[in-house]
Design an enzyme around this catalytic site. Structure first.
Site, PDB file in Angstrom:
ATOM      1  N   ASP A 116      26.401  19.645 -13.932  1.00 34.80           N
ATOM      2  CA  ASP A 116      26.183  18.373 -13.398  1.00 34.80           C
ATOM      3  C   ASP A 116      27.036  17.775 -12.413  1.00 34.80           C
ATOM      4  O   ASP A 116      28.198  17.648 -12.570  1.00 34.80           O
ATOM      5  CB  ASP A 116      26.294  17.240 -14.651  1.00 34.80           C
ATOM      6  CG  ASP A 116      25.966  16.068 -14.522  1.00 34.80           C
ATOM      7  OD1 ASP A 116      25.314  15.583 -13.505  1.00 34.80           O
ATOM      8  OD2 ASP A 116      26.266  15.206 -15.463  1.00 34.80           O
ATOM      9  N   ASP A 322      22.154  14.279  -5.906  1.00 36.52           N
ATOM     10  CA  ASP A 322      22.455  14.945  -7.360  1.00 36.52           C
ATOM     11  C   ASP A 322      21.440  16.124  -7.631  1.00 36.52           C
ATOM     12  O   ASP A 322      20.489  16.067  -7.319  1.00 36.52           O
ATOM     13  CB  ASP A 322      22.150  13.802  -8.070  1.00 36.52           C
ATOM     14  CG  ASP A 322      22.259  13.789  -9.689  1.00 36.52           C
ATOM     15  OD1 ASP A 322      23.396  14.804  -9.972  1.00 36.52           O
ATOM     16  OD2 ASP A 322      21.316  13.640 -10.450  1.00 36.52           O
TER      17      ASP A 322
END
Length: 446
Positions: A116, A322
């Site tokens: 992440d 992201d």
């Protein structure tokens, strides 16, 4: 407009693998290479199911990211509320699309964790479990490891936690909530982690005994690669890292490069390397922000006020890159302009994409999409960097319904460049130099 052959949505089957390597922050070692597997790689899902699952996860993750950026509260988990009383628990990004293999402890226990770039904490489930979700590998037992050590409340790592508590034994407790009743809670500790056979001693991590949320079940925890002090990137003192995500119909591996090996090879790149500054947002120090200066859709250069994608004084707004969000989300003002320009240059009738979870769709001709022309899509960033996308990086076809959909949607409070748009581009996060570089690369050949 550019004619493009549109790829059908297929499973991302990226086998997890680790090769011998070394880490820049560790003596005797230079860099580390591991490989990522998509969270749905082994699910035996249909093309339609893959798209629906990715769109649903992206919507949930976008909501969490926006909640974190805007401060809009999301109900925390019942366990966290019960144990914390009136404690205000910050919302973090959470979940993601890719897993990495690693091991924890001495002797080492192998497991997979979600990677992440939108959060910092490294954590895994630990015994004794008060409330743990099912995982495919054994749950880590701290008592069986000779290198496990809890961190005291006086530790700087404990101070770096946004929410911490102190037990009677002066152990540093933590609570992280990811929205949608997803959370992890436990003790902050240090342990030896193993990546690609490289031993990394003294890594601070969350040893979670109370963990809730469907989004975690693909792995046994998370590895945060954000910009904050608790992330693996920061703890190992990495100056840069890189990944290259293979395309949706490719069964090859997606490499993650840490340290000095995180470079774009000019021989591998099929176009010049583009570089744009990374921007810091004091309100959200973990995210990797960039400055989006414009968008081109086919023959239309979209003109927007400079404030459309900038970080506002209250910390909202801005654009992040992201890896854990599949779909790109643009602030509604910019998205509406993009949608209007795109629809005006398509010769196909619109279609309902609600069943897929996408907003702008067109009805593909019965004879197929090989000859369908779609508008070119280019994102322009500060410093003159252009993310010039091939059609398969922003259009997906549901072969069942014949809906041809744009993988860009609208948002409020934060814009996100998602991983659909990043496939077969190598991205290098130069953390030390505050730069993001990217170039089109056949990721399977790296």
């Amino acid at each position: 407009m550019e004619a493009a052959r549109l790829l059908l949505l297929v499973a991302v089957v990226v086998a997890a693998s680790c090769t011998t390597g070394a880490l820049a922050a560790t003596p005797h070692l230079k860099g580390l290479r591991v490989h990522l597997t998509h969270v749905d790689a082994h699910g035996n899902y249909s093309r339609m199911q893959l798209l629906q699952r990715a769109a649903r996860r992206s919507q949930h993750r976008m909501s969490r990211l926006v909640a974190r950026a805007t401060g809009v509260p999301i109900a925390s988990s019942s366990k966290a509320v019960a144990s914390g009383g009136d404690l205000q628990v910050p919302v973090h990004a959470g979940n993601g699309e890719f897993l990495m293999d690693l091991a924890i402890g001495t002797p080492a226990l192998a497991y997979s964790a979600i990677v992440d770039t939108g959060s910092d904490l490294v954590w895994t489930q630990c015994k004794p479990c008060l409330d743990c979700f099912k995982q495919s590998t054994p749950v880590f037992d701290p008592s069986s490891s000779s290198t496990y050590a809890t961190l005291p409340c006086s530790s700087s790592f404990c101070s770096d936690l946004p929410t911490s508590t102190c037990s009677s034994a002066s152990k540093c407790g933590y609570t992280y909530t990811y929205g949608d009743a997803s959370s992890t809670q436990g003790i902050l500790a240090t342990e030896t982690f193993t990546l690609a056979k490289a031993k990394l001693p003294g890594v601070a991590f969350g040893c979670g005994d109370t963990n809730e949320g469907d989004g975690f079940t693909q792995g046994a925890g998370l590895v945060g690669l954000g910009r904050g002090p608790l992330s693996l990137v920061s703890q190992l003192g990495l100056e840069k890292f890189s990944y290259c995500l293979t395309s949706l119909d490719d069964t090859n591996k997606s490499p993650l490069l840490l340290g000095s090996v995180a470079n774009i090879s000019e021989s591998a790149a099929t176009a010049p390397v583009q570089t744009t500054p990374l921007v810091k947002n004091p309100s959200q120090p973990s995210f990797y922000y960039v400055t989006l200066t414009g968008i081109t859709v086919g023959s239309t250069e979209i003109t927007l006020p400079s404030s459309a994608f900038t970080i506002q004084d209250d910390g909202t707004g801005g654009v992040i890159v992201d890896s854990g969000t599949s779909i790109t989300y643009l602030e509604v003002q910019g998205y509406r302009a993009l949608k209007k320009a795109f629809a005006a240059q398509m010769s196909l009738p619109t279609a309902d994409g609600s069943g897929i979870g996408l907003d702008l769709c067109f009805q593909a001709p019965a004879k197929g999409v090989d000859q369908v022309s779609v508008p070119k899509l280019v994102f322009h960033f500060d410093g003159g960097a252009d993310l010039d996308l091939p059609a398969e990086n922003y259009m997906v076809l549901d072969s069942g319904s014949g809906a041809l959909c744009l993988t860009v949607m609208g948002s409020r409070g934060l814009s996100i460049i998602g991983n659909f748009q990043q496939q077969n581009f190598q991205f290098v996060y130069d953390v030390a130099g505050d730069k993001l570089s990217f170039a089109p690369v056949q990721c399977a050949k790296l």
